[in-house]
Design a protein around this motif. Sequence first.
Motif, PDB file in Angstrom:
ATOM      1  N   LYS A   1      41.642 186.327  56.271  1.00  0.00           N
ATOM      2  CA  LYS A   1      42.559 186.463  57.492  1.00  0.00           C
ATOM      3  C   LYS A   1      41.166 186.655  57.728  1.00  0.00           C
ATOM      4  O   LYS A   1      40.975 187.954  58.309  1.00  0.00           O
ATOM      5  CB  LYS A   1      43.541 186.898  57.392  1.00  0.00           C
ATOM      6  CG  LYS A   1      44.792 186.344  56.231  1.00  0.00           C
ATOM      7  CD  LYS A   1      46.118 187.169  56.197  1.00  0.00           C
ATOM      8  CE  LYS A   1      47.460 186.472  55.215  1.00  0.00           C
ATOM      9  NZ  LYS A   1      48.477 186.656  55.560  1.00  0.00           N
TER      10      LYS A   1
ATOM     11  N   THR B   1      41.198 188.560  60.907  1.00  0.00           N
ATOM     12  CA  THR B   1      41.616 189.306  61.581  1.00  0.00           C
ATOM     13  C   THR B   1      41.626 190.432  60.882  1.00  0.00           C
ATOM     14  O   THR B   1      41.341 192.068  60.936  1.00  0.00           O
ATOM     15  CB  THR B   1      42.921 188.838  62.849  1.00  0.00           C
ATOM     16  OG1 THR B   1      42.747 188.216  63.752  1.00  0.00           O
ATOM     17  CG2 THR B   1      43.641 190.393  62.672  1.00  0.00           C
TER      18      THR B   1
ATOM     19  N   THR C   1      43.388 181.833  57.487  1.00  0.00           N
ATOM     20  CA  THR C   1      44.563 182.214  57.839  1.00  0.00           C
ATOM     21  C   THR C   1      44.993 182.685  58.537  1.00  0.00           C
ATOM     22  O   THR C   1      44.711 183.372  58.860  1.00  0.00           O
ATOM     23  CB  THR C   1      45.613 182.781  56.215  1.00  0.00           C
ATOM     24  OG1 THR C   1      45.733 181.422  55.391  1.00  0.00           O
ATOM     25  CG2 THR C   1      46.922 182.585  56.465  1.00  0.00           C
ATOM     26  N   SER C   2      46.085 182.625  59.262  1.00  0.00           N
ATOM     27  CA  SER C   2      46.818 183.140  60.650  1.00  0.00           C
ATOM     28  C   SER C   2      47.268 184.337  60.991  1.00  0.00           C
ATOM     29  O   SER C   2      47.260 184.552  59.110  1.00  0.00           O
ATOM     30  CB  SER C   2      47.528 181.611  61.859  1.00  0.00           C
ATOM     31  OG  SER C   2      47.719 182.852  62.759  1.00  0.00           O
ATOM     32  N   CYS C   3      46.705 185.598  61.670  1.00  0.00           N
ATOM     33  CA  CYS C   3      47.821 186.635  61.355  1.00  0.00           C
ATOM     34  C   CYS C   3      48.727 185.761  62.413  1.00  0.00           C
ATOM     35  O   CYS C   3      49.337 187.320  63.682  1.00  0.00           O
ATOM     36  CB  CYS C   3      47.131 187.989  60.956  1.00  0.00           C
ATOM     37  SG  CYS C   3      45.778 188.396  59.625  1.00  0.00           S
TER      38      CYS C   3
ATOM     39  N   GLU D   1      48.061 184.955  65.215  1.00  0.00           N
ATOM     40  CA  GLU D   1      47.154 185.133  66.746  1.00  0.00           C
ATOM     41  C   GLU D   1      47.540 183.805  67.560  1.00  0.00           C
ATOM     42  O   GLU D   1      48.073 183.238  67.171  1.00  0.00           O
ATOM     43  CB  GLU D   1      45.975 184.635  66.442  1.00  0.00           C
ATOM     44  CG  GLU D   1      45.606 185.769  65.952  1.00  0.00           C
ATOM     45  CD  GLU D   1      45.225 186.036  63.524  1.00  0.00           C
ATOM     46  OE1 GLU D   1      44.498 186.484  63.240  1.00  0.00           O
ATOM     47  OE2 GLU D   1      46.087 184.210  64.014  1.00  0.00           O
TER      48      GLU D   1
ATOM     49  N   GLU E   1      47.323 181.689  71.326  1.00  0.00           N
ATOM     50  CA  GLU E   1      46.184 179.845  70.961  1.00  0.00           C
ATOM     51  C   GLU E   1      45.393 180.215  70.897  1.00  0.00           C
ATOM     52  O   GLU E   1      44.328 179.052  71.016  1.00  0.00           O
ATOM     53  CB  GLU E   1      46.896 178.743  71.752  1.00  0.00           C
ATOM     54  CG  GLU E   1      46.525 179.299  72.857  1.00  0.00           C
ATOM     55  CD  GLU E   1      47.745 179.732  73.495  1.00  0.00           C
ATOM     56  OE1 GLU E   1      47.685 179.112  75.407  1.00  0.00           O
ATOM     57  OE2 GLU E   1      48.858 180.420  73.362  1.00  0.00           O
TER      58      GLU E   1
ATOM     59  N   HIS F   1      44.347 181.434  67.756  1.00  0.00           N
ATOM     60  CA  HIS F   1      43.810 180.060  66.424  1.00  0.00           C
ATOM     61  C   HIS F   1      42.622 179.600  66.963  1.00  0.00           C
ATOM     62  O   HIS F   1      42.361 178.587  65.560  1.00  0.00           O
ATOM     63  CB  HIS F   1      45.403 179.965  66.965  1.00  0.00           C
ATOM     64  CG  HIS F   1      45.993 178.760  66.063  1.00  0.00           C
ATOM     65  ND1 HIS F   1      45.775 177.692  66.250  1.00  0.00           N
ATOM     66  CD2 HIS F   1      46.902 179.042  64.692  1.00  0.00           C
ATOM     67  CE1 HIS F   1      46.173 176.689  65.418  1.00  0.00           C
ATOM     68  NE2 HIS F   1      47.001 177.803  64.072  1.00  0.00           N
TER      69      HIS F   1
ATOM     70  N   LEU G   1      40.481 179.933  64.416  1.00  0.00           N
ATOM     71  CA  LEU G   1      40.033 180.304  63.419  1.00  0.00           C
ATOM     72  C   LEU G   1      40.523 178.721  62.625  1.00  0.00           C
ATOM     73  O   LEU G   1      39.585 178.167  61.942  1.00  0.00           O
ATOM     74  CB  LEU G   1      42.064 180.291  62.707  1.00  0.00           C
ATOM     75  CG  LEU G   1      41.981 181.948  63.339  1.00  0.00           C
ATOM     76  CD1 LEU G   1      43.779 182.107  63.033  1.00  0.00           C
ATOM     77  CD2 LEU G   1      41.120 182.833  62.157  1.00  0.00           C
TER      78      LEU G   1
ATOM     79  N   LEU H   1      47.677 177.583  59.384  1.00  0.00           N
ATOM     80  CA  LEU H   1      47.352 178.395  61.039  1.00  0.00           C
ATOM     81  C   LEU H   1      48.218 177.053  61.322  1.00  0.00           C
ATOM     82  O   LEU H   1      48.333 176.869  62.420  1.00  0.00           O
ATOM     83  CB  LEU H   1      46.310 177.040  61.055  1.00  0.00           C
ATOM     84  CG  LEU H   1      44.613 177.806  60.696  1.00  0.00           C
ATOM     85  CD1 LEU H   1      43.559 176.868  61.029  1.00  0.00           C
ATOM     86  CD2 LEU H   1      44.373 179.383  60.676  1.00  0.00           C
TER      87      LEU H   1
ATOM     88  N   THR I   1      50.873 178.709  62.495  1.00  0.00           N
ATOM     89  CA  THR I   1      52.511 179.863  63.585  1.00  0.00           C
ATOM     90  C   THR I   1      52.473 179.822  64.767  1.00  0.00           C
ATOM     91  O   THR I   1      52.958 180.649  64.959  1.00  0.00           O
ATOM     92  CB  THR I   1      51.013 180.995  63.104  1.00  0.00           C
ATOM     93  OG1 THR I   1      50.080 180.679  63.626  1.00  0.00           O
ATOM     94  CG2 THR I   1      51.149 181.215  61.537  1.00  0.00           C
TER      95      THR I   1
END
Length: 347
Positions: free
Chosen positions: A256, A258, A283-285, A287, A289, A292, A295, A311, A313
Amino acid sequence: MQSPLPGAANPSSKTHNGPNRKGLLVRLTSGAGSESWGEVAPLPGRSRESLEEAGAAVAKILPSLVGLDLAPSFQGWTAPNVLKGLPSSCQFGFEQAIFSLAAADESVPLSKWFREDSRGQVPINALLAGSKEEVLAQARERRREGYEAFKLKIDTTPVDQGTKLIEEVRSAIGADAELRLDANRAWDFDTAVQFLSRVEDQNIAYVEEPLADPVLLKRLGQATTVPIALDESIVEILEQSCSLEEYAFARAAILKPTLIGGMAVTLDLAERFVNIGVEPVITSCFETEVGHAGLVSLAAAISGSGWASGLDTLRFFDPGLSPAPSRAAYHVSLCEAPEISRLARIV
């Protein structure tokens, strides 16, 4: 920026705090007329820095970016001192903006700026969240949409209910779909062994961070046939300068950016994990777009990675309320003095 999330989604009881995802957007422009964006959004409950601390760091660093040299590719990039030692979410946001600007000046996609042979498509896993009924409905719908990998959070689910839910999700997605579990360090060793032994016949791809005491992860991997994935441990590995070879027992590493120090660190770490046989999963936290998009470019640039990324999310944001680039918090030109505007509020 402030972008609402549906309250019913509650994707992670430990990492999602409240109905809104808050952060900053950084806009950069170059002398060639290119424009780029980066997202700085500390994740409550996981990021070391608060949003206020990140905002102070952003405001402090902006004037130093004037005149920054842009590299024609990631291989030619050397981080200036001004970008070293930043809070992790700031590192991600600034690197996203700077790297995207460099790519724009070269007229190439960010993924190609990272790596010429980057992939054209990035598969993602479906994130299942909510009540049992909602999870099963999502599983069936995502499968109909063509998803081939699924991630189910089980950190707040008792053993009996959790194992039953996994069986029902497996039935909903079919025997050939990939099923990942995320326990968010919820269990002691004995509970983990009990839980995982009851789902060994469900063809689980891996379980993320099942133990409250991560020192026992390798031992757990020897006590169950369910593979282990690293998540929270990644930050600790970096902070303690641990040897990655000690974690070669893991099936996957959940990366991640972030949280772990930005894009450059993530790319380096991903390649090092690949070299010891551990699959990196970008993997996203949660975020918006803006983050994103960065990522996705990162995931496309990792060599040999055919696994689905984490991703899925953006679906958890209320439709139409995710921030547009025109609602920037800060704007700085690399060829002019920076202009700092107010923090945008998305309502």
